[in-house]
Design an enzyme around this catalytic site. Structure first.
Site, PDB file in Angstrom:
ATOM      1  N   GLU A 239       0.776  -1.233  -0.129  1.00 57.73           N
ATOM      2  CA  GLU A 239       0.099   0.066  -0.030  1.00 57.73           C
ATOM      3  C   GLU A 239       0.805   1.324   0.107  1.00 57.73           C
ATOM      4  O   GLU A 239       0.776   2.296   0.873  1.00 57.73           O
ATOM      5  CB  GLU A 239      -0.851  -0.041   1.329  1.00 57.73           C
ATOM      6  CG  GLU A 239      -1.789  -1.290   0.985  1.00 57.73           C
ATOM      7  CD  GLU A 239      -2.731  -1.328   2.235  1.00 57.73           C
ATOM      8  OE1 GLU A 239      -2.829  -0.531   3.370  1.00 57.73           O
ATOM      9  OE2 GLU A 239      -3.613  -2.121   2.333  1.00 57.73           O
ATOM     10  N   ASN A 280       2.313  -5.183  -2.989  1.00 54.95           N
ATOM     11  CA  ASN A 280       0.791  -5.415  -2.562  1.00 54.95           C
ATOM     12  C   ASN A 280      -0.189  -4.284  -2.483  1.00 54.95           C
ATOM     13  O   ASN A 280       0.459  -3.517  -1.699  1.00 54.95           O
ATOM     14  CB  ASN A 280       0.766  -6.511  -1.232  1.00 54.95           C
ATOM     15  CG  ASN A 280      -0.717  -7.097  -1.022  1.00 54.95           C
ATOM     16  OD1 ASN A 280      -1.179  -7.514  -2.020  1.00 54.95           O
ATOM     17  ND2 ASN A 280      -1.291  -6.918   0.049  1.00 54.95           N
ATOM     18  N   HIS A 316     -10.258  -6.014  -2.447  1.00 50.36           N
ATOM     19  CA  HIS A 316     -11.607  -5.782  -1.366  1.00 50.36           C
ATOM     20  C   HIS A 316     -12.664  -5.003  -2.056  1.00 50.36           C
ATOM     21  O   HIS A 316     -12.586  -4.027  -2.106  1.00 50.36           O
ATOM     22  CB  HIS A 316     -10.841  -5.005  -0.192  1.00 50.36           C
ATOM     23  CG  HIS A 316      -9.927  -5.763   0.588  1.00 50.36           C
ATOM     24  ND1 HIS A 316     -10.310  -6.841   1.431  1.00 50.36           N
ATOM     25  CD2 HIS A 316      -8.486  -5.499   0.675  1.00 50.36           C
ATOM     26  CE1 HIS A 316      -9.123  -7.233   1.982  1.00 50.36           C
ATOM     27  NE2 HIS A 316      -8.198  -6.523   1.744  1.00 50.36           N
ATOM     28  N   GLU A 349      -6.248 -10.491  -1.391  1.00 51.24           N
ATOM     29  CA  GLU A 349      -7.190 -10.366  -0.078  1.00 51.24           C
ATOM     30  C   GLU A 349      -8.385 -10.266  -0.457  1.00 51.24           C
ATOM     31  O   GLU A 349      -9.280  -9.438   0.011  1.00 51.24           O
ATOM     32  CB  GLU A 349      -6.765  -8.991   0.702  1.00 51.24           C
ATOM     33  CG  GLU A 349      -5.290  -9.060   1.019  1.00 51.24           C
ATOM     34  CD  GLU A 349      -4.850  -7.778   1.788  1.00 51.24           C
ATOM     35  OE1 GLU A 349      -5.763  -7.077   2.306  1.00 51.24           O
ATOM     36  OE2 GLU A 349      -3.459  -7.606   1.915  1.00 51.24           O
ATOM     37  N   ASP A 351     -12.425 -10.215  -0.899  1.00 56.89           N
ATOM     38  CA  ASP A 351     -13.655 -10.296  -0.094  1.00 56.89           C
ATOM     39  C   ASP A 351     -14.577  -9.385  -0.688  1.00 56.89           C
ATOM     40  O   ASP A 351     -14.243  -8.511  -1.542  1.00 56.89           O
ATOM     41  CB  ASP A 351     -13.604  -9.905   1.385  1.00 56.89           C
ATOM     42  CG  ASP A 351     -12.864  -8.858   1.824  1.00 56.89           C
ATOM     43  OD1 ASP A 351     -12.671  -7.715   0.902  1.00 56.89           O
ATOM     44  OD2 ASP A 351     -12.300  -8.739   2.979  1.00 56.89           O
TER      45      ASP A 351
HETATM   46  C1  XIL Z   1      -6.505  -6.142   8.427  1.00 59.02           C
HETATM   47  C2  XIL Z   1      -6.649  -7.223   9.394  1.00 59.02           C
HETATM   48  O1  XIL Z   1      -7.734  -8.144   8.569  1.00 59.02           O
HETATM   49  C3  XIL Z   1      -7.487  -6.847  10.507  1.00 59.02           C
HETATM   50  O2  XIL Z   1      -7.646  -7.951  11.240  1.00 59.02           O
HETATM   51  C4  XIL Z   1      -6.481  -5.917  11.181  1.00 59.02           C
HETATM   52  O3  XIL Z   1      -7.268  -5.234  12.398  1.00 59.02           O
HETATM   53  C5  XIL Z   1      -6.219  -4.604  10.047  1.00 59.02           C
HETATM   54  O4  XIL Z   1      -5.603  -5.324   9.026  1.00 59.02           O
HETATM   55  N1  XIL Z   1      -4.952  -4.744   3.804  1.00 59.02           N
HETATM   56  C6  XIL Z   1      -4.035  -5.355   4.223  1.00 59.02           C
HETATM   57  C7  XIL Z   1      -4.166  -6.282   5.494  1.00 59.02           C
HETATM   58  O5  XIL Z   1      -2.933  -5.543   3.567  1.00 59.02           O
HETATM   59  O6  XIL Z   1      -3.197  -6.505   5.944  1.00 59.02           O
HETATM   60  C8  XIL Z   1      -5.428  -5.611   6.340  1.00 59.02           C
HETATM   61  O7  XIL Z   1      -5.713  -6.701   7.257  1.00 59.02           O
HETATM   62  C9  XIL Z   1      -6.620  -5.538   5.328  1.00 59.02           C
HETATM   63  C10 XIL Z   1      -6.241  -4.510   4.248  1.00 59.02           C
END
Ligand code: XIL
Length: 435
Positions: A239, A280, A316, A349, A351
């Protein structure tokens, strides 16, 4: 260890040069070369336009809290042509990922788990899991071991988790997850080495650039050496960009400047030369400034022979912004252009939020099924896309509820009932090798 990981490991970085030359000879140069030499000046995140917000609230997550608690609840083929290194269906080098003319191999019919089906496609399929759920919920463990072939730690390897103070290290929860994944010989992806969130308090200003470099190196050496030969791949930098494509204002950017990403990849490669190394980010699967910036970064890194193997696109997804913002075709375009650089792409990631989607619960879940189907279909049909990781798998444990409000973003319900979303993923996988 699956054939896919072996194949990915043999991914040839030198190949990238061929692709760079091709890019320079094509229209792609107009954008790639310009962005390359014209990296935006540092812009304060508070004053930059937020493209996501301006498009109606499409946002990965909020941007505060470098030091929020880390313990909150919770490769493409050598020839770059195809998935399928693990099955006869695609070992012939067919580039369509649809299996050979005689249809799928018999062992690929009537499959009912994600891992078995994904193996027939030749793609890695995994989930992020958390140690808390592993310890309290046998059903969670059983479902994870039954369905997935790859594991990512949700929080347990973040810097704030493993090194809460400069002289104390905590690997207990991370070890628990590695040992679980090893029961099934899973591919393991480490998450994450350099990220501005969930940092330990002591990684903060005032601190000199050299202090920060030394701290990064110490963390990488301790963590990557501990899991050498056990963790196959790492998200090295996470990020680094704002939605408008400028560099995010993080401690790494402030102290080390634009070169920190290349530095981090070099350091990670020196520390574990066998690990696959990824950049990422979220919203780089879409079209726009941010994905262009990530692409320009990748061009830059590959041209400078920085050891990067692939790019993780988080996905996401907010269902309410599909398909205008989250467009499967834009996702395909992005996979291809990163692939042309010789990089792999993984969904890192996945969802799908549906709380803001209008309609009944049934309609929301149907749209969610469709979105999972569409994006998995794109990944399995694109040779460069070699892995899919869901950010959890049961709605019982998802970061979404705490971050965006109560939702049902994953493949299984809170009671582990398979959701339409799971059907969407299975259908997309099957379609890729069934005539
Ligand atoms: C998130 C976790 O799922 C949570 O449990 C935590 O509180 C915050 O981080 N992008 C990422 C992940 O790269 O590491 C994040 O994970 C979600 C967004």
């Amino acid at each position: 260890m699956s054939g896919v990981s072996d194949r990915a490991k043999s991914h040839n970085r030198v190949d990238a040069w061929r692709h760079i030359i091709a890019i320079i000879l094509t229209a792609g140069c107009a954008s790639a070369c310009f962005r390359f030499s014209d990296e935006p000046e540092w812009v304060d995140s508070d004053t930059t336009m937020n493209a996501a917000t301006s498009r109606g609230g499409v946002d990965g997550h909020s941007d505060s809290g470098e030091h929020e608690s880390a313990s909150t609840s919770e490769g493409s083929t050598d020839d770059g042509t195809t998935h399928g290194a693990t099955t006869e269906a695609t070992e012939d080098g067919d580039s369509s990922s649809t299996g050979d003319a005689s249809g799928p191999p018999t062992e690929c019919s009537d499959l009912d788990t994600l891992i078995a089906t994904a193996d027939c496609v030749g793609i890695r399929i995994g989930a992020a899991i958390n140690a808390f759920a592993v310890e309290e919920d046998p059903r969670y463990v059983e479902t994870f071991l039954r369905e997935f072939g790859s594991m990512t730690h949700e929080n347990e390897l973040k810097w704030g988790s493993v090194q809460p103070t400069s002289d104390s290290w905590n690997y207990g929860p991370a070890d628990t997850l590695v040992e679980l994944a090893e029961q099934r010989g899973m591919f393991i992806k480490g998450h994450v080495l350099v990220w501005h969130r969930q940092l330990p308090d002591w990684v903060s200003e005032p601190m000199t650039a050299d202090d920060l470099r030394a701290a990064m190196r110490a963390n990488m050496e301790m963590t990557m050496h501990r899991y050498a030969d056990r963790i196959d791949a790492w998200d090295v930098v996470n990020e680094a960009f704002e939605e408008d494509g400028t560099r995010r204002n993080t401690i790494f950017q402030r102290l080390l400047g634009d070169g920190y990403i290349a530095e981090a990849f070099r350091m990670a490669h020196e520390t574990d030369p066998d690990a696959l190394l990824y950049y990422n980010d979220f919203n780089i699967e879409t079209a726009g400034w941010k994905s262009d910036a990530a692409y320009a970064l990748a061009v830059d890194l590959v041209a400078a022979a920085i050891p990067i193997d692939g790019v993780g696109m988080q996905l996401h997804i907010d269902g309410d912004s599909y398909p205008d913002y989250y467009s499967p075709e834009d996702f395909r375009t992005n996979i291809r252009r990163f692939g042309e650089l010789g990089l792999t792409v993984n969904i890192s990631e996945f969802d799908v939020r549906v709380r803001d989607v209008p309609g009944t619960l049934e309609q929301k879940l149907e749209l969610q099924r469709q979105i999972y189907f569409e994006f998995v279909s794109v990944c399995v049909s694109e040779p460069a896309c070699d892995a899919i990781t869901f950010w959890g798998f049961t709605d019982k444990y998802s970061w979404v509820d705490n971050t965006f409000g109560e939702d049902d973003p994953l493949l299984y319900s809170e009671t582990y009932a398979p959701k339409p979303a799971l059907d969407g993923v299975m259908e997309a996988l099957r379609t890729s090798f069934q005539p």
